[in-house]
Design an enzyme around this catalytic site. Structure first.
Site, mmCIF file in Angstrom:
data_model
loop_
_atom_site.group_PDB
_atom_site.id
_atom_site.type_symbol
_atom_site.label_atom_id
_atom_site.label_comp_id
_atom_site.label_asym_id
_atom_site.label_seq_id
_atom_site.Cartn_x
_atom_site.Cartn_y
_atom_site.Cartn_z
ATOM 1 N N ASP A 127 72.378 95.579 26.490
ATOM 2 C CA ASP A 127 72.876 95.068 25.210
ATOM 3 C C ASP A 127 74.040 95.958 24.800
ATOM 4 O O ASP A 127 74.006 97.177 24.986
ATOM 5 C CB ASP A 127 71.766 95.085 24.153
ATOM 6 C CG ASP A 127 72.099 94.189 22.977
ATOM 7 O OD1 ASP A 127 71.476 93.124 22.841
ATOM 8 O OD2 ASP A 127 73.035 94.538 22.208
ATOM 9 N N GLU A 133 65.447 78.194 27.875
ATOM 10 C CA GLU A 133 64.185 78.693 27.286
ATOM 11 C C GLU A 133 63.661 77.683 26.273
ATOM 12 O O GLU A 133 64.433 76.944 25.670
ATOM 13 C CB GLU A 133 64.417 80.055 26.628
ATOM 14 C CG GLU A 133 65.554 80.107 25.588
ATOM 15 C CD GLU A 133 65.177 79.652 24.200
ATOM 16 O OE1 GLU A 133 63.981 79.592 23.898
ATOM 17 O OE2 GLU A 133 66.103 79.337 23.405
ATOM 18 N N GLU A 180 59.671 81.007 17.873
ATOM 19 C CA GLU A 180 59.558 82.304 17.206
ATOM 20 C C GLU A 180 58.111 82.529 16.805
ATOM 21 O O GLU A 180 57.441 81.621 16.314
ATOM 22 C CB GLU A 180 60.416 82.280 15.942
ATOM 23 C CG GLU A 180 61.691 83.053 16.111
ATOM 24 C CD GLU A 180 62.482 83.074 14.827
ATOM 25 O OE1 GLU A 180 63.425 82.269 14.748
ATOM 26 O OE2 GLU A 180 62.157 83.842 13.918
ATOM 27 N N PHE A 204 53.763 68.551 15.487
ATOM 28 C CA PHE A 204 55.013 68.237 14.775
ATOM 29 C C PHE A 204 54.893 66.959 13.960
ATOM 30 O O PHE A 204 55.797 66.139 13.907
ATOM 31 C CB PHE A 204 56.200 68.192 15.747
ATOM 32 C CG PHE A 204 56.800 69.557 15.935
ATOM 33 C CD1 PHE A 204 56.082 70.535 16.590
ATOM 34 C CD2 PHE A 204 58.038 69.885 15.410
ATOM 35 C CE1 PHE A 204 56.587 71.818 16.730
ATOM 36 C CE2 PHE A 204 58.555 71.164 15.543
ATOM 37 C CZ PHE A 204 57.827 72.123 16.205
ATOM 38 N N GLY A 239 63.636 73.980 9.669
ATOM 39 C CA GLY A 239 64.708 74.987 9.640
ATOM 40 C C GLY A 239 64.559 75.950 10.790
ATOM 41 O O GLY A 239 64.047 75.597 11.845
ATOM 42 N N CYS A 281 66.872 77.588 15.473
ATOM 43 C CA CYS A 281 67.150 76.700 16.610
ATOM 44 C C CYS A 281 67.338 75.231 16.239
ATOM 45 O O CYS A 281 68.359 74.634 16.576
ATOM 46 C CB CYS A 281 66.025 76.800 17.632
ATOM 47 S SG CYS A 281 65.934 78.409 18.392
ATOM 48 N N LYS A 314 70.593 74.322 14.420
ATOM 49 C CA LYS A 314 71.755 74.649 15.264
ATOM 50 C C LYS A 314 71.848 73.668 16.439
ATOM 51 O O LYS A 314 72.919 73.145 16.748
ATOM 52 C CB LYS A 314 71.573 76.087 15.773
ATOM 53 C CG LYS A 314 72.549 76.547 16.810
ATOM 54 C CD LYS A 314 72.378 78.032 17.088
ATOM 55 C CE LYS A 314 71.239 78.375 18.016
ATOM 56 N NZ LYS A 314 71.393 78.016 19.419
ATOM 57 N N LYS A 347 59.063 79.403 8.470
ATOM 58 C CA LYS A 347 57.718 78.955 8.856
ATOM 59 C C LYS A 347 56.813 80.174 8.773
ATOM 60 O O LYS A 347 57.310 81.308 8.666
ATOM 61 C CB LYS A 347 57.706 78.345 10.260
ATOM 62 C CG LYS A 347 58.020 79.333 11.375
ATOM 63 C CD LYS A 347 57.853 78.688 12.740
ATOM 64 C CE LYS A 347 58.023 79.713 13.855
ATOM 65 N NZ LYS A 347 57.839 79.164 15.181
HETATM 66 C C1 UDX Z 1 61.905 75.790 17.985
HETATM 67 C C2 UDX Z 1 61.289 75.051 19.188
HETATM 68 O O1 UDX Z 1 59.943 74.692 18.894
HETATM 69 C C3 UDX Z 1 61.378 75.915 20.433
HETATM 70 O O2 UDX Z 1 60.862 75.206 21.548
HETATM 71 C C4 UDX Z 1 62.841 76.253 20.638
HETATM 72 O O3 UDX Z 1 63.153 76.839 21.830
HETATM 73 C C5 UDX Z 1 63.336 77.036 19.432
HETATM 74 O O4 UDX Z 1 63.211 76.198 18.293
HETATM 75 P P1 UDX Z 1 61.174 77.651 16.220
HETATM 76 O O5 UDX Z 1 62.570 77.655 15.699
HETATM 77 O O6 UDX Z 1 60.519 78.966 16.427
HETATM 78 O O7 UDX Z 1 61.090 76.917 17.646
HETATM 79 O O8 UDX Z 1 60.331 76.788 15.181
HETATM 80 P P2 UDX Z 1 59.205 75.647 15.270
HETATM 81 O O9 UDX Z 1 57.865 76.263 15.328
HETATM 82 O O10 UDX Z 1 59.550 74.661 16.298
HETATM 83 O O11 UDX Z 1 59.400 74.984 13.809
HETATM 84 C C6 UDX Z 1 60.653 74.413 13.437
HETATM 85 C C7 UDX Z 1 60.638 73.929 12.002
HETATM 86 O O12 UDX Z 1 59.818 72.759 11.879
HETATM 87 C C8 UDX Z 1 60.074 74.925 10.994
HETATM 88 O O13 UDX Z 1 60.872 74.892 9.825
HETATM 89 C C9 UDX Z 1 58.669 74.422 10.728
HETATM 90 O O14 UDX Z 1 58.155 74.796 9.470
HETATM 91 C C10 UDX Z 1 58.889 72.923 10.812
HETATM 92 N N1 UDX Z 1 57.663 72.162 11.128
HETATM 93 C C11 UDX Z 1 57.063 72.307 12.353
HETATM 94 C C12 UDX Z 1 57.159 71.264 10.190
HETATM 95 O O15 UDX Z 1 57.693 71.096 9.087
HETATM 96 N N2 UDX Z 1 56.044 70.533 10.525
HETATM 97 C C13 UDX Z 1 55.432 70.639 11.738
HETATM 98 O O16 UDX Z 1 54.441 69.908 11.970
HETATM 99 C C14 UDX Z 1 55.941 71.565 12.683
#
Ligand code: UDX
Length: 436
Positions: free
Chosen positions: A32, A147, A151, A247, A255, A258, A261, A323
């Protein structure tokens, strides 16, 4: 066969990959450019809150299989180099490839012939095909290996992936097989495909999750109009193996670092290619509308009217992170709701188990004690699904609130418990439950 792996970038993708590859029996050199980050890691300090990561880093350091450096030259001699560099969105939502474009030519000058260059962090479709040109080398095979790390679950997701994707042109090359072999101990199915398909599959997965979430968020609105309960509707839908139960929980919007974006990047790419991706555009639109919907629900709860004024009203917020399980505030819907409530003149006090301060949002007073958020509050709003909020002493919160009403944007709390404690519980897409 143990390989010597180079990882470029010690962010959450890079560091997780480095520690997990070491765990899988390889020798890993993680580079890094940030000297202070490298110093920290060399002392065994892991600044990223990922369960299991500090332990894996400690293990790798003590075995001597995981080393950290800011000297790129130490990548000379590695068998495979994984690029885990940030590609933040620019103002149009297109990924900014500045860091990648700066680092890759440097790698081209130092890697030994035959080293495999692998893109791991999310890059626009077409990046792998561009890499030989950026490397200015034709003796370094390039593989796309996106990947799929959530998180807060990154280590587990890495060691137990649903699938491993390796993209090369042509597909299933020797280099692709070499990358796939690294994951053999995980037992995950391997998709060996062309590089564009591998790169697109990553965007397509995240964008599909975003569409699924926006779909269920609109469904929740519909449930409120029809007197249905979105939890029952979603439960029924989720039992269909073609849909799946994950989901499908409504919330204040999606939000994080990932989904927003990657949806913008895919929309941008589709637009540049002249393809109208209306479904995805709508999912993004719905997501922006979702925060306005939460604010309307709060107005309704506090004033009895969806257009009522919140000026000078004290509101308590439970949760700020995007989250549960993380203190990450990037693109957090909770922060967006807080900003809108502040603009409407509300006085905000917030508690989040993983957040101490909110840079740039002075209107929110962040407190360590969850009971302080209820003091004289006209409403409480649950914005992040931290399980510990369920176990708060809700009768105590009711006693200190000006008005015992909670807007639960995550359907986290048990309406009966809340009613018993004297609260009116307003969920998303559920029947409101009045205090008993
Ligand atoms: C996500 C993808 O899941 C992962 O595979 C990718 O590589 C990176 O982006 P992450 O950003 O860690 O992971 O969040 P994730 O757990 O997917 O949740 C995304 C958003 O959806 C959060 O704001 C979460 O609160 C919301 N969410 C998720 C809901 O509102 N309801 C759900 O049932 C699930």
């Amino acid at each position: 066969m143990a390989e010597h792996i180079g990882i470029v970038g010690a962010g959450y993708v890079g560091l997780t990959s480095a520690a997990c590859f070491a765990r899988l029996g390889h020798r890993v050199t993680c580079v890094d450019a940030d000297e202070s980050k490298v110093d920290q890691l060399r002392r065994g300090e892991v600044a990223i809150a990922e369960p299991g990561l500090p332990e894996l880093v400690a293990q790798g350091r003590s075995d001597g299989t995981l080393t950290f450096t800011d000297a790129q030259a130490e990548l000379y001699g590695t068998d495979l180099v994984f690029l885990c560099l940030p590609t933040p969105p620019d103002r149009d939502g297109a990924p900014d490839l500045g860091v990648l474009e700066q680092v890759v030519p440097q790698l081209g000058r130092l890697l030994r012939p035959g080293s495999v260059v692998v893109t791991k962090s999310t890059v626009p479709v077409g990046t792998a095909a561009r890499l030989p040109g950026l490397l200015r080398r034709d003796d370094l095979p390039v593989v796309s290996n996106p990947e799929f790390l959530r998180e807060g679950h990154a280590v587990d997701d890495f060691l137990h992936p649903d699938r491993v994707v390796v993209g090369t042109d042509p597909p299933n090359s020797a280099a692709a097989q070499r990358v796939a072999r690294l994951y053999e101990p995980t037992g995950a199915p391997v998709v060996a495909t062309d590089s564009a398909s591998a790169e697109l599959a990553k965007y397509a997965s995240n964008a599909f999750l975003a569409v699924k979430l926006s779909y269920v968020n609109v469904l929740a609105e519909l449930c409120e109009r029809f007197g249905a309960d979105v939890r029952e509707v979603a439960r029924t839908m989720g039992m269909d193996a073609r849909i799946g139960p994950e989901f499908l929980a409504p919330g204040p919007g999606w939000g994080g670092s990932c989904l927003p974006k990657d949806t913008s990047a895919l929309l941008h790419a589709a637009e540049s290619a002249g393809v109208e991706f209306g479904i995805l555009r709508d999912a993004v639109r719905v997501n922006a509308r979702q925060r306005a919907r939460v604010v309307r629900a709060v107005r309704q709860a506090v004033t009895g009217s969806a257009a009522g004024s919140l000026a000078g009203t004290r509101i308590g917020l439970l949760g700020l992170a995007f989250k549960a399980g993380t203190g990450d505030l990037r693109d957090s819907p909770a922060l967006a709701v807080a900003a809108e409530l502040a603009r409407a003149g509300a006085e905000l006090t917030a508690h989040d188990p993983a957040v101490g301060t909110v840079p740039g949002l002075d209107a929110v007073q962040v407190v360590d004690d969850p009971y302080l958020v209820a003091k004289d509050a006209a409403a409480l709003v649950v914005l992040t699904e931290w399980p510990e909020f369920r176990d708060l002493d809700w009768a105590r919160l009711a006693a200190s609130a000006a008005q015992a009403v909670v807007v639960d944007t995550r359907n986290l709390l048990d309406p009966d418990t809340l009613a018993g404690a004297g609260f009116t519980h307003i969920g998303v897409g559920t029947h409101p439950r009045r205090q008993s």
